[in-house]
Design a protein around this motif. Structure first.
Motif, short mmCIF file in Angstrom:
data_model
loop_
_atom_site.label_atom_id
_atom_site.label_comp_id
_atom_site.label_asym_id
_atom_site.label_seq_id
_atom_site.Cartn_x
_atom_site.Cartn_y
_atom_site.Cartn_z
N CYS A 93 -6.32 8.88 -4.80
CA CYS A 93 -5.13 8.06 -5.05
C CYS A 93 -3.91 8.73 -4.43
O CYS A 93 -3.72 9.96 -4.54
N HIS A 94 -3.05 7.93 -3.79
CA HIS A 94 -1.86 8.48 -3.15
C HIS A 94 -0.91 9.11 -4.17
O HIS A 94 -0.14 10.01 -3.84
N PRO B 173 11.99 1.08 -1.40
CA PRO B 173 12.06 1.21 0.05
C PRO B 173 11.00 2.14 0.62
O PRO B 173 10.61 2.03 1.75
N GLN B 174 10.53 3.09 -0.20
CA GLN B 174 9.51 3.99 0.28
C GLN B 174 8.12 3.41 0.18
O GLN B 174 7.16 4.06 0.54
N GLY B 175 8.00 2.23 -0.37
CA GLY B 175 6.70 1.59 -0.44
C GLY B 175 5.95 1.89 -1.71
O GLY B 175 4.84 1.45 -1.88
N CYS C 226 0.85 -1.19 0.00
CA CYS C 226 0.00 0.00 0.00
C CYS C 226 0.89 1.24 0.00
O CYS C 226 1.80 1.34 0.82
N PRO C 227 0.66 2.19 -0.91
CA PRO C 227 1.52 3.38 -0.96
C PRO C 227 1.36 4.31 0.24
O PRO C 227 2.19 5.17 0.46
N LEU D 190 -3.74 1.87 -9.06
CA LEU D 190 -2.86 1.68 -7.92
C LEU D 190 -3.65 1.15 -6.72
O LEU D 190 -4.62 1.77 -6.30
N PRO D 191 -3.25 0.00 -6.15
CA PRO D 191 -4.02 -0.58 -5.02
C PRO D 191 -3.71 0.11 -3.70
O PRO D 191 -2.58 0.55 -3.46
#
Length: 327
Positions: free
Chosen positions: A43-44, A67-69, A9-10, A30-31
């Motif tokens: 949306c992120h 690394p930031q997701g 998840c972002p 984007l999930p």
């Protein structure tokens, strides 16, 4: 294989599991966790929509996460990819989108989410309200010379509320359209929507009302303390009202209260029109300077400002306390 295996998840940067309730952005796919989507209401990575950096699922390999997701499977706008055609409006959508980016119609073969009688965040549709088809606004529609997709990007949060009202105002030629947020929160709503000048004016009027009211109370001798009983309070008010000299001050207080109520009603009636005009002016100005401005850039220029609203509220509170103490 699980549809979102290997993705995170972002928002919370946690890997998805089979038990997670996952929703996807209707624009890019984007999930997100449903709870995480609810925190942002969009949306992120909405600032990357319609840009070469827009997120998409890489069909060729399993997705790896940064690394930031944030997923790293981005492609340029020139790469070929499969698309889905919306059965409702015939718009081409990215292959793994679950909702049409133009009309919001589900692109899934099943109707699991659509059968849910309660509104859910994955049904967030900036151009379409399923309960009121008359309020559908197509992204290529022009409202007073501005494309609806530009207005939606600029407005950001609650664009599904404002766009139909902008169009109704333009079509009917009527400026009146009630806005409860403008009525109850007045200057804070204006600051939140980045109409700083008008927000400052209304806030100054409210401070002026406070100053005049405090001056009137001091001249009338109407000083209320926490130690007063209700009987003492009523006796004090009665003695103040009975004074012949109190008429002028009471009229001043009443007149200011009526004026501020009228200001609140005017903001509620014409707030949507004021905001539409603000959006139109800013979008026209930035488009003239930068014709190829992307939706993400428009979103960063417009949107809302929680920080300015909070600063305005704190400033108004402290100035009010200073007026009460020193007047």
């Amino acid at each position: 294989m699980y549809f979102y295996e290997g993705y995170s998840c972002p928002v919370c940067q946690q890997l998805f599991t089979e038990k997670d309730d996952v929703v996807a952005c209707p624009h890019c796919g984007l999930p997100h966790h449903r709870e995480c989507w609810a925190k942002e209401w969009h949306c992120h990575l909405h600032h990357l929509h319609d840009t070469p950096e827009q997120w998409r699922r890489d069909r060729a390999s399993t997705t790896q996460n940064s690394p930031q997701g944030e997923p790293t499977d981005r492609v340029t706008a020139n790469e070929n990819s499969a698309h889905q055609i919306c059965a409702q409006c015939h718009t081409s959508n990215p292959e793994f989108s679950e909702f049409c980016k133009h009309c919001g119609t589900s692109l899934k073969s099943d109707t699991t989410w659509q059968s849910d009688p309660q509104p859910t965040f994955n049904e967030y549709q900036p151009f379409h309200n399923p309960d009121k088809k008359s309020q559908t606004v197509a992204p290529n529609e022009v409202i007073d010379g501005i494309k609806a997709e530009d207005l939606a990007a600029f407005v950001g949060a609650k664009s599904e509320y404002y766009l139909p009202r902008f169009r109704r105002i333009a079509r009917n030629g009527s400026s009146a359209s009630w806005n409860w947020a403008a009525f109850f929160f007045g200057p804070l709503w204006l600051l939140y929507r980045k109409m700083y000048g008008l927000g400052a004016i209304v806030m100054i009027l409210e401070l002026l009302q406070t100053a005049v009211t405090e001056i009137a109370y001091k001249n009338l001798g109407l000083v209320v303390t926490d130690e007063m009983s209700s009987t003492e309070l009523f006796s004090l008010i009665e003695s103040v009202i009975s004074k012949p000299s109190s008429t002028y001050f009471l009229l001043s207080i009443s007149l200011l209260s009526v004026i501020m109520l009228v200001v609140s009603i005017v903001l509620a009636l014409f707030g949507n029109r004021l905001y539409r005009d603000h959006c139109g002016r800013v979008i026209t100005h930035v488009r003239q300077k930068t014709p190829d401005l992307t939706a993400g850039e428009l979103s960063s220029i417009g949107g809302v400002s929680i920080a300015v609203m909070v600063i305005g509220y704190i400033a108004q509170y402290f100035i009010t306390q200073i007026l009460i103490i020193f007047i």
